[in-house]
Design an enzyme around this catalytic site. Structure first.
Site, mmCIF file in Angstrom:
data_model
loop_
_atom_site.group_PDB
_atom_site.id
_atom_site.type_symbol
_atom_site.label_atom_id
_atom_site.label_comp_id
_atom_site.label_asym_id
_atom_site.label_seq_id
_atom_site.Cartn_x
_atom_site.Cartn_y
_atom_site.Cartn_z
ATOM 1 N N HIS A 56 102.190 58.833 75.439
ATOM 2 C CA HIS A 56 102.332 59.677 76.627
ATOM 3 C C HIS A 56 101.006 59.938 77.348
ATOM 4 C CE1 HIS A 56 106.422 60.489 75.434
ATOM 5 N NE2 HIS A 56 106.039 61.058 74.296
ATOM 6 N N HIS A 218 111.304 60.083 76.486
ATOM 7 C CA HIS A 218 111.530 59.160 75.375
ATOM 8 C C HIS A 218 112.748 58.287 75.638
ATOM 9 C CE1 HIS A 218 109.715 62.882 73.570
ATOM 10 N NE2 HIS A 218 108.827 61.979 73.218
#
Length: 332
Positions: A56, A218
């Protein structure tokens, strides 16, 4: 899978080695590269820790530095770090004033951070927690506690970090972090999937002409999948959902237009053009604007829009200077 990697199983470790070589202002503790901390802790200051899965960047570890966070426990790609790693970060960054945990609303992170906080008690370290839940797509109004934490957690980091830098105590820093959380909402849209290196294929399938409104970072399902629309129409869909939260009727906000990893910055500015128009229509002023990649999902194409409603206190703290490997803000 086309990636600049060596062995997929070494992806996170080698990424962290590169971070430490490039940014000497951060280091690691307990002989564990997954326990990233500031190289220069400040005695007497409230410590702020975060943590979460890799994949991320700049979230989570990219915001450790002056005026923001003091440490971050780093897990595998889309995987929570362990409670033991979180505890090691906590022990290092505690400078006698206690530690605030700020992390996203995901089951693994909640379990491990709660366990780390319990273990910290045995070390005589006081810990408080604020759990980011800004994703307006992931649950309905009235059930905000079920929402995921996504890019808007940046505003929580920023406000809390500035408050700690001012020398406020743990209770006050926690109050401000929670205030930022309560006033932040995010809506996102995905255009493509992402690939976890150790898996080697897309996490989910999405058509070449499709987009998904509200998809998680995700690959969690969103609220609608439909044909790709012009940028203005996409922004309108996201903004209408944000306006429905009843936080943004007038006044001032800070805006974050975030790329998810595979979206050119030029396109993010096209999106912001429409965001600015929609805010102006409502008499809302964008006091602070952040455009770029702040919370990604590997190479996922897509974007998110985050708003935080400002009062004088939050305005001052968002404007305060900060300097981390992935975020620099001069005094406004």
């Amino acid at each position: 899978m086309k990636k600049f990697i060596n062995k997929p199983e070494n992806f996170v470790e080698e990424m962290l080695e590169g971070i430490y070589l490039a940014h000497p202002a951060v280091t690691y503790t307990a002989n564990d590269k997954h326990c990233l901390v500031t190289a220069t802790p400040k005695p007497g200051k409230v410590g702020i820790a975060t943590g979460g899965g890799s994949g991320h960047l700049p979230l989570f570890l990219g915001y450790v530095g002056d005026g923001m966070l003091d440490g971050c426990a780093v897990g595998g790609v889309f995987q929570s770090p362990s409670a033991e790693q979180m505890l090691e970060v906590t022990k290092y960054i505690d400078q006698g004033a206690g530690v605030l945990y700020i992390y996203g609303n995901y089951t693994g992170d909640i379990i491990n951070f709660d366990m780390a906080a319990e273990l910290a008690e045995f070390e005589d370290i006081r810990v408080t927690s604020v759990v980011g839940n800004d994703d307006a797509a992931s649950s309905v109004i009235g059930e905000e506690h079920k929402r995921r934490g996504v890019a808007g957690i940046l505003f929580v980091y920023k406000a809390a970090g500035a408050a700690a830098a001012e020398g406020l105590d743990l209770d006050e820093v926690t109050r401000i972090a929670d205030k930022a959380r309560l006033n932040t909402r995010t809506m996102g849209v995905a255009l493509s999937s992402c690939i976890v290196p150790e898996i080697g294929h897309p996490t989910f399938e999405i058509g070449e002409t499709e987009m998904e409104i509200g998809m998680g970072i995700h690959g969690e399902p969103g609220i609608s999948r439909r044909n790709l629309e012009p940028a203005d129409d996409v922004v309108d869909s996201l903004m209408e959902r944000l306006f429905a939260e009843s936080l943004y009727e007038d006044g001032n906000v800070a805006v974050l237009v975030n790329g998810l990893g595979g979206t050119p910055r030029e396109e993010l500015y096209i999106l912001y053009r429409r965001v600015a128009e929609r805010l102006s229509e409502r008499g809302i002023t964008a006091k602070h604007v952040f455009i770029g990649e702040y919370a990604t999902a590997m190479e996922m194409a897509g974007a998110s829009i985050s708003l935080i409603k400002l009062d004088d206190e939050l305005d001052r703290l968002i404007a305060a200077p900060a300097n981390t490997p992935f975020f620099t803000r001069l005094k406004a």
